[in-house]
Design an enzyme around this catalytic site. Sequence first.
Site, PDB file in Angstrom:
ATOM      1  N   ALA A   1      -4.401   7.543  -4.509  1.00  0.00           N
ATOM      2  CA  ALA A   1      -2.979   7.091  -4.739  1.00  0.00           C
ATOM      3  C   ALA A   1      -3.144   5.612  -5.194  1.00  0.00           C
ATOM      4  CB  ALA A   1      -2.245   7.375  -3.681  1.00  0.00           C
TER       5      ALA A   1
ATOM      6  N   THR B   1       0.813  -1.071  -0.070  1.00  0.00           N
ATOM      7  CA  THR B   1      -0.026  -0.060  -0.073  1.00  0.00           C
ATOM      8  C   THR B   1       0.906   1.122  -0.158  1.00  0.00           C
ATOM      9  OG1 THR B   1      -1.832   1.029   1.170  1.00  0.00           O
ATOM     10  CG2 THR B   1      -0.385   0.021   2.633  1.00  0.00           C
ATOM     11  N   ASN B   2       0.324   2.324   0.236  1.00  0.00           N
ATOM     12  CA  ASN B   2       1.378   3.548   0.321  1.00  0.00           C
ATOM     13  C   ASN B   2       0.773   4.497   1.493  1.00  0.00           C
ATOM     14  OD1 ASN B   2      -0.765   5.447  -0.982  1.00  0.00           O
ATOM     15  ND2 ASN B   2      -0.768   3.865  -2.508  1.00  0.00           N
ATOM     16  N   ARG B   3       1.333   5.803   1.554  1.00  0.00           N
ATOM     17  CA  ARG B   3       1.059   6.617   2.797  1.00  0.00           C
ATOM     18  C   ARG B   3      -0.056   7.481   2.504  1.00  0.00           C
ATOM     19  NH1 ARG B   3       5.464   6.136   6.176  1.00  0.00           N
ATOM     20  NH2 ARG B   3       7.407   5.918   5.038  1.00  0.00           N
ATOM     21  N   SER B   4      -1.096   7.408   1.633  1.00  0.00           N
ATOM     22  CA  SER B   4      -2.006   8.287   1.411  1.00  0.00           C
ATOM     23  C   SER B   4      -3.147   8.024   2.575  1.00  0.00           C
ATOM     24  CB  SER B   4      -2.922   8.069  -0.072  1.00  0.00           C
ATOM     25  OG  SER B   4      -3.991   8.542  -0.005  1.00  0.00           O
TER      26      SER B   4
END
Length: 403
Positions: free
Chosen positions: A275, A208-211
């Site tokens: 994102a 996943t990512n930091r959004s």
Amino acid sequence: MLRGRRIVIGVTGGIACYKTCELVRLCVKAGAEVKVVMTEHATEFVAPLTFETLSGHDVVVGMYGRNRAMSTEHIALARWADIVVIAPATANILAKAAHGIADDFLSTMIIATYSPVMFVPAMNTAMLKAPATQRNIPLLLESGYHITPTGKGELADGEVGEGRMIEPREIMHHLVRALPRAGLLAGKRVLVTAGPTEEPVDPVRVFTNRSSGKMGVALAEMAAGMGAHVTFVHGPLAVPPPIGADCMAVGTAQQMMDAVLARFQEANVLVMAAAVADYRPKVVADQKIKKTTDTLAIEMERTPDILASVARKKKQGQIVVGFAVETDVEKAEKRARERLQKKSLDMIALNVIGENGVGFGTDTNRVTLFCRDGLKTELPLMEKREVARAMWERIAALQAAGS
Ligand code: CTP
């Protein structure tokens, strides 16, 4: 999101009055002008001074107000309001409104207004289930009044059951939807995506990512406040979902694409603030991967490009907006302009990450907008909701120019 909207909040006598204080605060914070009317019984629970301080206006109590004669004030206030919200609404006020009884200021104002009236019931389970209340609720709905659901949980009498007043944010959500659609986006259907996507590796792990989803939530709430019907397709959010939007939770990029494509046809505008993962594991292990080796290589493949797929289906008049996140200031503008062209977007919002207060997880953002009409708008560092307002104003202008 409620800038310029005029809300009358009617408070009747129930312990849930304490939550109405927070509701008034949230409405004022969202930019609304709020005036409070209380029944005599409500003042036994919370002092009028509390609501006067929170709303910045005199509170009207009982039939005649606190300090002055109010012979026609109920009519004036009934006309002033864009919406009347009764929170908490006791079984008594539901019964009175259902039968047109007008024997104090609040019940008289309810019958005197042309604006939407929304009841937020709060009572113990027995009163809610009582035959009279159960008759009155459909009667009120038939008459065109709005009634929010009640919550389940611990009630003031210690019992656990149905009848709790829903929380202030949830009341706001219903309020925004019941408000007459007015503003720059009145009647428009907008689709907003937000948050990260999650690409599974095995049954317990994801990429996943930091959004956080904050920018997308701000865009959705602002659009609802400006009169749009908002559909919000989102990955896991670090913040509460937007007030006033229909929400749909998804996990992977593929699920987000399916959800967006299914709704895009009806939308006037799509803003892709999500994102979206660019890559996903080529194979998802069906059992948990065990640590049997010192290194681990996972082969990744490209995810579908949602914006590109949508661009192929775009009809005349539909607006598609993307975001671009860059870390290289020198090349950022060139890349954003290229993407605007390549993906057939109408607008791209460029975020250059690196500066404090810009990008993932922050409450503020600095965005530069590039539009298909060639216009470049450099917005200063500001609250994400103000960035959202500026973006919708630009989108509305593009739409007006295109229609
Ligand atoms: N986006 C999309 N589908 C994807 C990936 C991204 O629709 N699979 C959308 C995002 O929601 C965002 C925009 O595309 O609106 C970002 O474009 P992209 O080319 O992915 O930008 P970057 O990730 O910033 O570019 P790059 O990977 O080239 O650095």
